[in-house]
Design an enzyme around this catalytic site. Structure first.
Site, short mmCIF file in Angstrom:
data_model
loop_
_atom_site.label_atom_id
_atom_site.label_comp_id
_atom_site.label_asym_id
_atom_site.label_seq_id
_atom_site.Cartn_x
_atom_site.Cartn_y
_atom_site.Cartn_z
N GLY A 152 24.50 56.87 107.64
CA GLY A 152 24.77 58.26 106.84
C GLY A 152 23.03 58.72 108.29
O GLY A 152 23.01 59.70 107.99
N GLU A 163 16.38 57.29 106.34
CA GLU A 163 17.96 57.39 105.43
C GLU A 163 17.88 58.94 105.73
O GLU A 163 17.13 59.99 105.85
CB GLU A 163 17.28 56.61 103.70
CG GLU A 163 18.54 57.39 103.06
CD GLU A 163 19.36 56.62 103.33
OE1 GLU A 163 20.16 56.77 104.12
OE2 GLU A 163 19.63 55.65 102.16
N ASP A 164 19.13 59.21 105.60
CA ASP A 164 19.19 60.56 105.04
C ASP A 164 19.58 61.30 103.77
O ASP A 164 18.96 62.72 104.17
CB ASP A 164 20.64 60.90 105.66
CG ASP A 164 22.24 60.43 104.42
OD1 ASP A 164 21.11 58.44 104.20
OD2 ASP A 164 23.17 60.17 105.41
N ASP A 195 19.98 60.15 96.81
CA ASP A 195 20.70 60.40 95.54
C ASP A 195 20.29 60.20 93.89
O ASP A 195 18.98 60.31 93.33
CB ASP A 195 21.89 60.30 95.63
CG ASP A 195 22.63 61.38 94.79
OD1 ASP A 195 22.23 61.60 93.40
OD2 ASP A 195 24.01 61.23 95.03
N LYS A 242 17.79 64.99 96.26
CA LYS A 242 18.56 65.16 95.40
C LYS A 242 17.11 65.87 94.00
O LYS A 242 16.83 64.59 94.27
CB LYS A 242 19.92 64.75 94.79
CG LYS A 242 20.65 65.57 96.19
CD LYS A 242 21.96 64.99 95.51
CE LYS A 242 22.96 65.22 96.30
NZ LYS A 242 24.38 65.00 95.75
N PHE A 274 27.58 68.10 96.57
CA PHE A 274 27.38 67.73 97.13
C PHE A 274 27.73 67.59 98.75
O PHE A 274 28.02 68.95 100.01
CB PHE A 274 29.04 67.75 96.98
CG PHE A 274 29.82 66.33 98.03
CD1 PHE A 274 28.50 65.40 97.63
CD2 PHE A 274 30.20 65.98 98.77
CE1 PHE A 274 29.14 63.28 98.03
CE2 PHE A 274 30.48 64.99 99.41
CZ PHE A 274 29.87 63.79 99.08
N ASP A 277 28.95 62.16 105.24
CA ASP A 277 30.01 62.24 105.10
C ASP A 277 30.98 62.45 103.90
O ASP A 277 30.20 62.65 102.61
CB ASP A 277 30.67 61.03 105.66
CG ASP A 277 30.72 59.71 104.93
OD1 ASP A 277 29.53 59.82 104.16
OD2 ASP A 277 31.63 59.43 104.62
N ARG A 301 30.36 64.11 109.71
CA ARG A 301 29.39 63.92 109.74
C ARG A 301 28.82 64.17 111.72
O ARG A 301 27.47 64.33 111.40
CB ARG A 301 29.10 62.47 110.53
CG ARG A 301 29.39 61.07 108.71
CD ARG A 301 29.08 59.72 109.32
NE ARG A 301 29.42 58.91 108.96
CZ ARG A 301 29.18 58.35 107.20
NH1 ARG A 301 27.59 58.82 106.62
NH2 ARG A 301 29.72 57.60 106.97
#
Ligand code: PRP
Length: 177
Positions: free
Chosen positions: A43, A98-99, A102, A130, A150, A157, A163
């Site tokens: 990601g 990191e993307d 969560d 998040k 989401f 993705d 992506r």
């Protein structure tokens, strides 16, 4: 906008501007060191490529593939190392790139893993966060706070699609439910 999206929440220009600010902050903080930036595949790949080029000091690069989501939309609770990190982290100032955070599981688990392997320091640079983490992680460099929806695009993705979208958007519910 891609037809499967409900709305775009981060446009290209906003992302570009924020990535530049994050790159400047990292360059300033690490001006006397040569940090090892580790890209958490898959990601983070797009963010990582842009971020590295926004950092105006020498950096080293490492890549590891971690996954906890498989093809679904919620965490499985287990972090799987699909491809191992080839770089030696001993004595290094590491920045994990990191993307999205969560639940926080991936970064919590992997930062401790790197400290156990002798990294001098481990900081986190994350594009999206998040609101409700189950696992608390300290994030040194953060792009944006987002709602608990989401999202896909800019590396993120759903079942390996989306992506390559240059923006971040909310996926229509009918696509994954
Ligand atoms: C996603 C994302 C983060 C992680 C965040 O990875 O890229 O690595 O989940 O979730 P967490 O905070 O709950 O741990 P994913 O497992 O979908 O793999 P991918 O990067 O290959 O898409």
């Amino acid at each position: 906008m891609h037809k499967d999206l409900e709305e775009i929440i981060l446009h290209e220009a906003e992302i570009e501007q924020r990535v530049k600010e994050l790159g400047d902050a990292i360059a300033k903080d690490y001006k006397c060191q040569e940090p090892l930036l580790i890209c958490i595949l898959r990601g983070a790949v797009i963010f990582f490529a842009d971020l590295c080029r926004a950092i105006d000091i020498p950096v080293q690069m490492g890549f590891v593939s971690l996954s906890s989501y498989k093809d679904g939309t919620s965490s499985t609770g287990n972090v799987e190392e699909r491809q191992k990190l080839m770089a030696d982290v001993k004595g290094k100032a590491v920045i994990l790139v990191e993307d999205i955070i969560d639940t926080g599981l991936t970064l919590k688990d992997y930062s401790q893993n790197l400290l156990d392997r002798g990294a001098e320091s481990v900081e986190i640079c994350c594009l999206l966060k998040k609101p409700e983490q189950v696992h608390n992680v300290d994030v040194q460099y953060q792009g944006f706070d987002i709602e608990n929806r989401f999202v896909v695009g800019y590396g993120l993705d759903y079942a390996e699609q989306y992506r390559n979208l240059p923006y971040v958007g909310i996926l229509k519910k009918e696509i994954y439910s």
